[in-house]
Design a protein around this motif. Structure first.
Motif, short mmCIF file in Angstrom:
data_model
loop_
_atom_site.label_atom_id
_atom_site.label_comp_id
_atom_site.label_asym_id
_atom_site.label_seq_id
_atom_site.Cartn_x
_atom_site.Cartn_y
_atom_site.Cartn_z
N GLU A 162 38.61 -37.79 11.25
CA GLU A 162 38.50 -39.24 11.09
C GLU A 162 37.10 -39.73 11.40
OE1 GLU A 162 41.45 -41.04 13.47
OE2 GLU A 162 43.14 -40.51 12.15
N GLU A 163 36.51 -39.20 12.47
CA GLU A 163 35.17 -39.63 12.85
C GLU A 163 34.14 -39.18 11.82
OE1 GLU A 163 32.09 -41.34 15.18
OE2 GLU A 163 34.27 -41.64 15.02
N GLN A 164 34.31 -37.99 11.30
CA GLN A 164 33.39 -37.51 10.26
C GLN A 164 33.49 -38.36 9.00
OE1 GLN A 164 34.53 -33.41 9.84
NE2 GLN A 164 33.10 -32.69 11.45
N ASN A 165 34.72 -38.71 8.63
CA ASN A 165 34.90 -39.57 7.44
C ASN A 165 34.27 -40.94 7.66
OD1 ASN A 165 36.26 -37.55 6.05
ND2 ASN A 165 38.29 -38.22 6.77
N ARG A 166 34.46 -41.47 8.88
CA ARG A 166 33.89 -42.78 9.18
C ARG A 166 32.37 -42.76 9.11
NH1 ARG A 166 31.70 -45.85 13.07
NH2 ARG A 166 31.48 -44.04 14.45
N LEU A 167 31.77 -41.72 9.73
CA LEU A 167 30.31 -41.63 9.71
C LEU A 167 29.80 -41.39 8.29
CD1 LEU A 167 29.62 -39.51 12.93
CD2 LEU A 167 29.23 -41.94 12.60
N PHE A 168 30.54 -40.60 7.51
CA PHE A 168 30.12 -40.35 6.13
C PHE A 168 30.13 -41.64 5.32
CE2 PHE A 168 31.12 -39.35 1.68
CZ PHE A 168 30.05 -38.50 1.39
N ASP A 169 31.20 -42.43 5.49
CA ASP A 169 31.28 -43.70 4.78
C ASP A 169 30.16 -44.64 5.23
OD1 ASP A 169 33.49 -42.75 3.48
OD2 ASP A 169 34.93 -43.71 4.85
N LEU A 170 29.87 -44.61 6.54
CA LEU A 170 28.82 -45.48 7.08
C LEU A 170 27.46 -45.10 6.52
CD1 LEU A 170 28.26 -47.77 9.14
CD2 LEU A 170 27.89 -46.00 10.86
N LEU A 171 27.16 -43.80 6.51
CA LEU A 171 25.87 -43.34 5.98
C LEU A 171 25.77 -43.57 4.48
CD1 LEU A 171 25.58 -39.96 7.93
CD2 LEU A 171 24.31 -42.05 8.38
N GLN A 172 26.88 -43.34 3.78
CA GLN A 172 26.85 -43.52 2.33
C GLN A 172 26.65 -44.99 1.96
OE1 GLN A 172 30.42 -42.31 0.27
NE2 GLN A 172 29.27 -41.71 -1.54
N SER A 173 27.33 -45.89 2.69
CA SER A 173 27.17 -47.31 2.39
C SER A 173 25.76 -47.80 2.64
CB SER A 173 28.18 -48.13 3.21
OG SER A 173 27.89 -47.99 4.60
#
Length: 569
Positions: free
Chosen positions: A387-398
Motif C-alpha cells: 500500500e505504501e509503495q502504491n501510494r508513493l508511486f502515485d504521488l511521484l507519478q502525479s
C-alpha cells in the motif's frame, strides 16, 4: 575430588609460606651489605690495606643506593613520590662519591675543600625531598603537590650557592687569617652556617611532624616505624654538633650514617603502606578470602593465590588463554596476560546456567506462538508495504506525469526523424535531458515533502545547477545566484520553487535563449527569473503570488515567485 582438593590445600599453604619469606630476602641483603661495609670500616682503620677497604666500603654503599634507586622505580605506584625517591637515591650516591673523592682521590687543598662544600648538596636537598614525600603520604596515586613548593627548592638552592661561594665571603665557614691552607680540619662557623643547619633541621622536623600526623590516621602496630630512623638521624646531628667523642668512632662519619638512616626511613614508609608500592602481593592474596584470583608465571605455575580458591589445572588455564572455559560446577575460568605471566580467575555462572535452562524451556513454549504471530505480522507488513509503495508511486507519478508524457512524445518524434533530421534530433535529446533532470530532482523533493522534512538550500541549488547544465545543450545562457544566508526550507516550499521554475522554462523550451535565477530572502523567500524567449510569460501573473514585468529593450521577461510563509530558516 576430595584427594585432589586436599593436595591443593597443602601446596597452597606451602606457597603462602614461601611468599611470606620473599620480602625478607631484600632486607637480608641490605643488612648483609651494611654489616660487610661496617666490617671493612673496622679493618680499614688498621694498617692492613686501609685504602683498599675504604674503597670497598664506599663501593658497597654506592652500589646499595643505586640498587635501591632502581627498585624504587619498579615498586612505587605514585609517580610524583617515585620521582622524589629516585632523586634521594641519586643524592645519596653523589654524597658518597664526593666523600670518596675528598678522602681518596684528590690531594689538592682547593679540590678537597670544594668536595667538602659539595657535601651540602645532598645535606640540603635530601631533607627537603623528605618533607615533600611526607606531604605526599596517604594521597592518591595521581596526586601532585601544589606548584608553590618550588619555594623550598629555591631556599635550598640559595643556601647551596652560599656554601659553594664560601671562599669569596666566608659567611658559612671561616678560616684563620694566617692559615696557609683552608680545610675542614681547621675552620670556624659563620652566620650563614647556622641558617644552613637550621634549614636542614626545619625540613627534617617538618617531615617528622607530617609523618606523625599521618601515622595517627593509620592503623596497625607498625604505624610509628617510619619515625624512628628520622628521629635517630636528628639525634645523630645534634650529638655530632656538640662534638660527642664516641659518636664517629662507633657509628662512622655523617655521610655513612645519615644516608643509611634516610634510606631506612623511606623503606619503613613503604613497608607500612604510607608510600604506595606494588610489592606486597603476598599480603594482598594472603588476606583475600572468598575471591578466585591467582597470579601465575608464563608456564601457569601459581605464584600468588587467594585463600580457599578452587584448584584449576594447567590444561584448563591453557585452554582459557584463548577463550573462557566452563568447568564442572558452573565455574568459568578466565585468563589475562600480565607482565611475566597471567592473571587467572573464576566466575560462578551456575545461577546463570539454571536461568538459561529455564529460559530455554520457556523459549520452546513461546516459539510456536511467536511463529504464528510472525506469520501474521509478515502478512500485515507486506500488505502495508504494498500500500505504501502504491501510494508513493502515485504521488511521484502525479508530480512528474506531465514531463513523462512530454518525454514519451519527444521519444516518438525522435524515432520518426532519427535518420532524416540530425539537427532536430540533437534538439530533441537536449529537451529530453532537461526534462529528465527535473524528474530526477523532483522525485527526491517529493519524498522529502511527504515526510515533512527540512530541505537544505544546497539541495535546491544542486537541482538548479543540474538543470542549467542540461540547458547548455540547447545553447541557453544562464546564471544562478543563491543567497548564502539561506540554510533550509520546508520540502513543500522547495518543491513549489522547483515546479515554478520548470513550468516557466517549459513554456517555450525550444526558443529559450537565456535564463537567470536568483533565490533570496527579501521580506520573505523569493525566486526571481529573468527569461529570454518568444513565448508570452505574462500568463503566470494570473497566479496570486507571481509578479511579472517585461523589459522591452533587452527582451527579458522578469518573474518573481513569492513563497507564502516561506521565510528561510
Amino acid at each position: 575430588m576430595g584427594s585432589r582438593s586436599y593436595t591443593f590445600n597443602i601446596l597452597h599453604k606451602d606457597l603462602h609460606k614461601k611468599l611470606h619469606k620473599e620480602p625478607l630476602l631484600p632486607m637480608s641483603l641490605i643488612l648483609f651489605a651494611v654489616i660487610l661495609a661496617y666490617s671493612f670500616r673496622l679493618i680499614g682503620r688498621g694498617s692492613f690495606y686501609p685504602t683498599l677497604f675504604s674503597y670497598l666500603r664506599s663501593f658497597i654503599y654506592i652500589g646499595l643506593y643505586a640498587a635501591w634507586g632502581i627498585s624504587i622505580r619498579q615498586r612505587i605506584v605514585q609517580k610524583q613520590v617515585g620521582q622524589y625517591l629516585v632523586g634521594v637515591s641519586v643524592l645519596l650516591i653523589l654524597w658518597f662519591t664526593f666523600r670518596s673523592a675528598k678522602y681518596f682521590i684528590f690531594w689538592q687543598p682547593v679540590a678537597i675543600r670544594y668536595q667538602w662544600y659539595l657535601f651540602y648538596l645532598p645535606m640540603l636537598f635530601v631533607p627537603m625531598l623528605a618533607l615533600l614525600i611526607a606531604m605526599s603520604l596517604g594521597k592518591p596515586d595521581e596526586y601532585k603537590l601544589p606548584k608553590s613548593v618550588w619555594l623550598l627548592s629555591a631556599v635550598s638552592g640559595a643556601l647551596l650557592i652560599l656554601v659553594l661561594t664560601n671562599d669569596l665571603h666566608q659567611l658559612v665557614f671561616t678560616f684563620p687569617k694566617d692559615a696557609d691552607v683552608w680545610s675542614d680540619a681547621d675552620h670556624g662557623y659563620g652566620v650563614c652556617y647556622f641558617a644552613v643547619i637550621a634549614w636542614q633541621v626545619l625540613c627534617a622536623v617538618a617531615a617528622l611532624i607530617f609523618m606523625l600526623f599521618k601515622c595517627r590516621l593509620k592503623n596497625g602496630k607498625h604505624r610509628y616505624l617510619p619515625v624512628i630512623p628520622f628521629a635517630i638521624s636528628l639525634a645523630y646531628l645534634a650529638l655530632n654538633y656538640v662534638g660527642t667523642p664516641w659518636l664517629k668512632h662507633l657509628f662512622g662519619d655523617v655521610t655513612a650514617f645519615q644516608s643509611l638512616m634516610y634510606m631506612l626511613g623511606f623503606e619503613a614508609c613503604i613497608a607500612c603502606g604510607y608510600i604506595h608500592s606494588n610489592s606486597r602481593y603476598a599480603d594482598l592474596f594472603a588476606s583475600s578470602v572468598g575471591t578466585s584470583a591467582e597470579i601465575t608465571d608464563r608456564d601457569f605455575n601459581i605464584r600468588y593465590a587467594a585463600l580457599n580458591i578452587e584448584p584449576i589445572s594447567k590444561e584448563t588455564m591453557r585452554k582459557a588463554e584463548k577463550a573462557p572455559v566452563t568447568v564442572d560446577g558452573g565455574l568459568t575460568v578466565h585468563t589475562m596476560p600480565i607482565g611475566g605471566g597471567y592473571a587467572v580467575w573464576t566466575e560462578d555462572v551456575s545461577a546463570l546456567l539454571a536461568i538459561k535452562e529455564e529460559s530455554e524451556c520457556l523459549a520452546e513454549e513461546l516459539a510456536e506462538r511467536n511463529e504464528i504471530l510472525r506469520y501474521e505480522y509478515r502478512r500485515e507488513s507486506k500488505r502495508r508495504k504494498v500500500e505504501e509503495q502504491n501510494r508513493l508511486f502515485d504521488l511521484l507519478q502525479s508530480a512528474t506525469q506531465k514531463q513523462i508524457n512530454r518525454i514519451s512524445a519527444l521519444t516518438q518524434e525522435y524515432r520518426r526523424i532519427s535518420k532524416s533530421d540530425t539537427d532536430r534530433v540533437k534538439m530533441l535529446l537536449a529537451e529530453i535531458a532537461v526534462l529528465c533532470s527535473y524528474i530526477k530532482r523532483r522525485k527526491h523533493l517529493t519524498l522529502l515533502a511527504d515526510r515533512d522534512c527540512k530541505v537544505a538550500v544546497s539541495e535546491l541549488e544542486r537541482a538548479f545547477s543540474e538543470s542549467l547544465q542540461t540547458l547548455k545543450l540547447l545553447n541557453v545562457r544562464n546564471t544562478l545566484y543563491v543567497d548564502s544566508e539561506l540554510s533550509a526550507l520546508s520540502g513543500k516550499n522547495a518543491a513549489a520553487i522547483l515546479d515554478f521554475y520548470e513550468e516557466v522554462i517549459e513554456a517555450d523550451l525550444e526558443n529559450l535563449t537565456s535564463v537567470q535565477i536568483s533565490l533570496a530572502n527579501i521580506n520573505g523567500l523569493r525566486l526571481s527569473l529573468n527569461v529570454c524567449c518568444e513565448a508570452d510569460l505574462s500568463i503566470f501573473s494570473n497566479k496570486g503570488n507571481v509578479l511579472y514585468e517585461m523589459d522591452g529593450d533587452a527582451g527579458y521577461q522578469h518573474l518573481v515567485f513569492i513563497i507564502e510563509g516561506g521565510a528561510a530558516v
